[in-house]
Write a protein that holds these residues in place. Sequence first.
Motif, PDB file in Angstrom:
ATOM      1  N   ASP A   6       7.467  -0.387  -0.558  1.00 31.08           N
ATOM      2  CA  ASP A   6       7.606   1.048  -0.317  1.00 31.08           C
ATOM      3  C   ASP A   6       6.530   1.817  -1.086  1.00 31.08           C
ATOM      4  O   ASP A   6       5.798   1.261  -1.909  1.00 31.08           O
ATOM      5  CB  ASP A   6       9.026   1.549  -0.580  1.00 31.08           C
ATOM      6  N   GLU A   7       6.429   3.085  -0.789  1.00 32.82           N
ATOM      7  CA  GLU A   7       5.317   3.904  -1.277  1.00 32.82           C
ATOM      8  C   GLU A   7       5.235   3.999  -2.796  1.00 32.82           C
ATOM      9  O   GLU A   7       4.156   4.145  -3.354  1.00 32.82           O
ATOM     10  CB  GLU A   7       5.418   5.306  -0.671  1.00 32.82           C
ATOM     11  N   ASN A   8       6.358   3.909  -3.470  1.00 35.02           N
ATOM     12  CA  ASN A   8       6.363   4.058  -4.917  1.00 35.02           C
ATOM     13  C   ASN A   8       6.263   2.734  -5.668  1.00 35.02           C
ATOM     14  O   ASN A   8       6.281   2.720  -6.895  1.00 35.02           O
ATOM     15  CB  ASN A   8       7.622   4.815  -5.360  1.00 35.02           C
ATOM     16  N   PHE A   9       6.164   1.636  -4.939  1.00 41.09           N
ATOM     17  CA  PHE A   9       6.100   0.354  -5.627  1.00 41.09           C
ATOM     18  C   PHE A   9       4.709   0.172  -6.241  1.00 41.09           C
ATOM     19  O   PHE A   9       3.699   0.550  -5.667  1.00 41.09           O
ATOM     20  CB  PHE A   9       6.438  -0.808  -4.695  1.00 41.09           C
ATOM     21  N   SER A  10       4.679  -0.434  -7.410  1.00 43.24           N
ATOM     22  CA  SER A  10       3.462  -0.572  -8.204  1.00 43.24           C
ATOM     23  C   SER A  10       2.390  -1.421  -7.509  1.00 43.24           C
ATOM     24  O   SER A  10       2.607  -2.600  -7.226  1.00 43.24           O
ATOM     25  CB  SER A  10       3.827  -1.184  -9.551  1.00 43.24           C
ATOM     26  N   LEU A  11       1.232  -0.822  -7.270  1.00 45.64           N
ATOM     27  CA  LEU A  11       0.138  -1.524  -6.609  1.00 45.64           C
ATOM     28  C   LEU A  11      -0.355  -2.737  -7.411  1.00 45.64           C
ATOM     29  O   LEU A  11      -0.644  -3.772  -6.808  1.00 45.64           O
ATOM     30  CB  LEU A  11      -1.015  -0.572  -6.298  1.00 45.64           C
ATOM     31  N   PRO A  12      -0.453  -2.673  -8.750  1.00 41.14           N
ATOM     32  CA  PRO A  12      -0.874  -3.883  -9.471  1.00 41.14           C
ATOM     33  C   PRO A  12       0.063  -5.075  -9.241  1.00 41.14           C
ATOM     34  O   PRO A  12      -0.390  -6.216  -9.198  1.00 41.14           O
ATOM     35  CB  PRO A  12      -0.865  -3.446 -10.942  1.00 41.14           C
ATOM     36  N   VAL A  13       1.350  -4.810  -9.067  1.00 40.48           N
ATOM     37  CA  VAL A  13       2.290  -5.903  -8.772  1.00 40.48           C
ATOM     38  C   VAL A  13       2.012  -6.452  -7.376  1.00 40.48           C
ATOM     39  O   VAL A  13       1.987  -7.662  -7.163  1.00 40.48           O
ATOM     40  CB  VAL A  13       3.759  -5.444  -8.913  1.00 40.48           C
ATOM     41  N   VAL A  14       1.780  -5.558  -6.423  1.00 44.32           N
ATOM     42  CA  VAL A  14       1.448  -5.976  -5.058  1.00 44.32           C
ATOM     43  C   VAL A  14       0.210  -6.870  -5.074  1.00 44.32           C
ATOM     44  O   VAL A  14       0.188  -7.942  -4.448  1.00 44.32           O
ATOM     45  CB  VAL A  14       1.236  -4.745  -4.145  1.00 44.32           C
ATOM     46  N   LEU A  15      -0.820  -6.449  -5.793  1.00 40.92           N
ATOM     47  CA  LEU A  15      -2.064  -7.221  -5.844  1.00 40.92           C
ATOM     48  C   LEU A  15      -1.844  -8.603  -6.470  1.00 40.92           C
ATOM     49  O   LEU A  15      -2.386  -9.602  -5.994  1.00 40.92           O
ATOM     50  CB  LEU A  15      -3.134  -6.439  -6.606  1.00 40.92           C
ATOM     51  N   GLY A  21      -0.254 -15.649  -3.357  1.00 38.95           N
ATOM     52  CA  GLY A  21      -0.115 -16.163  -1.996  1.00 38.95           C
ATOM     53  C   GLY A  21       0.997 -15.544  -1.176  1.00 38.95           C
ATOM     54  O   GLY A  21       1.341 -16.055  -0.112  1.00 38.95           O
ATOM     55  N   ILE A  22       1.551 -14.435  -1.651  1.00 41.12           N
ATOM     56  CA  ILE A  22       2.639 -13.772  -0.927  1.00 41.12           C
ATOM     57  C   ILE A  22       2.063 -12.662  -0.051  1.00 41.12           C
ATOM     58  O   ILE A  22       1.250 -11.858  -0.501  1.00 41.12           O
ATOM     59  CB  ILE A  22       3.694 -13.235  -1.913  1.00 41.12           C
ATOM     60  N   ASP A  23       2.493 -12.616   1.180  1.00 42.50           N
ATOM     61  CA  ASP A  23       2.043 -11.627   2.156  1.00 42.50           C
ATOM     62  C   ASP A  23       2.771 -10.311   1.898  1.00 42.50           C
ATOM     63  O   ASP A  23       3.980 -10.214   2.119  1.00 42.50           O
ATOM     64  CB  ASP A  23       2.347 -12.155   3.562  1.00 42.50           C
ATOM     65  N   VAL A  24       2.036  -9.300   1.422  1.00 40.12           N
ATOM     66  CA  VAL A  24       2.628  -7.997   1.132  1.00 40.12           C
ATOM     67  C   VAL A  24       1.834  -6.921   1.873  1.00 40.12           C
ATOM     68  O   VAL A  24       0.617  -6.837   1.739  1.00 40.12           O
ATOM     69  CB  VAL A  24       2.617  -7.667  -0.380  1.00 40.12           C
ATOM     70  N   LEU A  25       2.543  -6.116   2.637  1.00 43.31           N
ATOM     71  CA  LEU A  25       1.984  -4.938   3.303  1.00 43.31           C
ATOM     72  C   LEU A  25       2.586  -3.720   2.634  1.00 43.31           C
ATOM     73  O   LEU A  25       3.801  -3.659   2.441  1.00 43.31           O
ATOM     74  CB  LEU A  25       2.347  -4.951   4.793  1.00 43.31           C
ATOM     75  N   THR A  26       1.761  -2.754   2.265  1.00 41.93           N
ATOM     76  CA  THR A  26       2.289  -1.532   1.662  1.00 41.93           C
ATOM     77  C   THR A  26       2.517  -0.479   2.739  1.00 41.93           C
ATOM     78  O   THR A  26       1.897  -0.521   3.807  1.00 41.93           O
ATOM     79  CB  THR A  26       1.335  -0.957   0.597  1.00 41.93           C
ATOM     80  N   ASN A  57      13.571   1.481  -5.863  1.00 38.91           N
ATOM     81  CA  ASN A  57      14.659   2.424  -5.587  1.00 38.91           C
ATOM     82  C   ASN A  57      15.957   1.636  -5.408  1.00 38.91           C
ATOM     83  O   ASN A  57      16.465   1.463  -4.308  1.00 38.91           O
ATOM     84  CB  ASN A  57      14.319   3.243  -4.339  1.00 38.91           C
ATOM     85  N   ARG A  58      16.480   1.170  -6.527  1.00 35.24           N
ATOM     86  CA  ARG A  58      17.592   0.219  -6.499  1.00 35.24           C
ATOM     87  C   ARG A  58      18.876   0.787  -5.910  1.00 35.24           C
ATOM     88  O   ARG A  58      19.504   0.153  -5.064  1.00 35.24           O
ATOM     89  CB  ARG A  58      17.842  -0.317  -7.913  1.00 35.24           C
ATOM     90  N   GLN A  59      19.300   1.936  -6.371  1.00 39.36           N
ATOM     91  CA  GLN A  59      20.610   2.454  -5.954  1.00 39.36           C
ATOM     92  C   GLN A  59      20.671   2.717  -4.454  1.00 39.36           C
ATOM     93  O   GLN A  59      21.633   2.326  -3.790  1.00 39.36           O
ATOM     94  CB  GLN A  59      20.965   3.721  -6.738  1.00 39.36           C
ATOM     95  N   TYR A  60      19.660   3.366  -3.923  1.00 35.60           N
ATOM     96  CA  TYR A  60      19.716   3.705  -2.507  1.00 35.60           C
ATOM     97  C   TYR A  60      19.625   2.463  -1.628  1.00 35.60           C
ATOM     98  O   TYR A  60      20.329   2.345  -0.628  1.00 35.60           O
ATOM     99  CB  TYR A  60      18.627   4.724  -2.142  1.00 35.60           C
ATOM    100  N   PHE A  61      18.789   1.510  -2.008  1.00 37.79           N
ATOM    101  CA  PHE A  61      18.675   0.308  -1.179  1.00 37.79           C
ATOM    102  C   PHE A  61      19.887  -0.605  -1.312  1.00 37.79           C
ATOM    103  O   PHE A  61      20.218  -1.336  -0.378  1.00 37.79           O
ATOM    104  CB  PHE A  61      17.353  -0.422  -1.436  1.00 37.79           C
ATOM    105  N   LYS A  62      20.577  -0.574  -2.442  1.00 43.70           N
ATOM    106  CA  LYS A  62      21.864  -1.298  -2.527  1.00 43.70           C
ATOM    107  C   LYS A  62      22.831  -0.710  -1.507  1.00 43.70           C
ATOM    108  O   LYS A  62      23.539  -1.442  -0.809  1.00 43.70           O
ATOM    109  CB  LYS A  62      22.476  -1.160  -3.926  1.00 43.70           C
ATOM    110  N   ARG A  63      22.870   0.608  -1.439  1.00 46.82           N
ATOM    111  CA  ARG A  63      23.742   1.293  -0.478  1.00 46.82           C
ATOM    112  C   ARG A  63      23.332   0.941   0.953  1.00 46.82           C
ATOM    113  O   ARG A  63      24.181   0.631   1.799  1.00 46.82           O
ATOM    114  CB  ARG A  63      23.678   2.803  -0.715  1.00 46.82           C
TER     115      ARG A  63
END
Length: 122
Positions: A6-15, A21-26, A57-63
Amino acid sequence: MALYADENFSLPVVLELRRLGIDVLTVSEDGKANQGIPDDEILARAVELGRAVLTGNRQYFKRLHRIQPNHAGIIICTFDADFIGQANRIAAALASTDELTGDELTGKLIRVYRPASPSRAA
């Protein structure tokens, strides 16, 4: 495994996940940056793409997981400034989920938490 950060997820973690070797699309790479897209629409887009959502965004995605369990997976994370460590914990969680179940993340909610610091554990 294919992830949709999602938009707020940390780009350095994505990179780092990509380096592992994990396929990640932002969301941004998907052409949806700075649009304030609601989380339920992010989840719907991830389903459409066959990707698990990667979010802080833990709470909303748990819901969302409870009310809409037919998804390609949701990975919720606490923020961690140790980007490489966080990416490694996400990769380990994905690997152990796949090993335990023999399939990918469909319908699963995976929690990846920052380890407790020594000052918090005391």
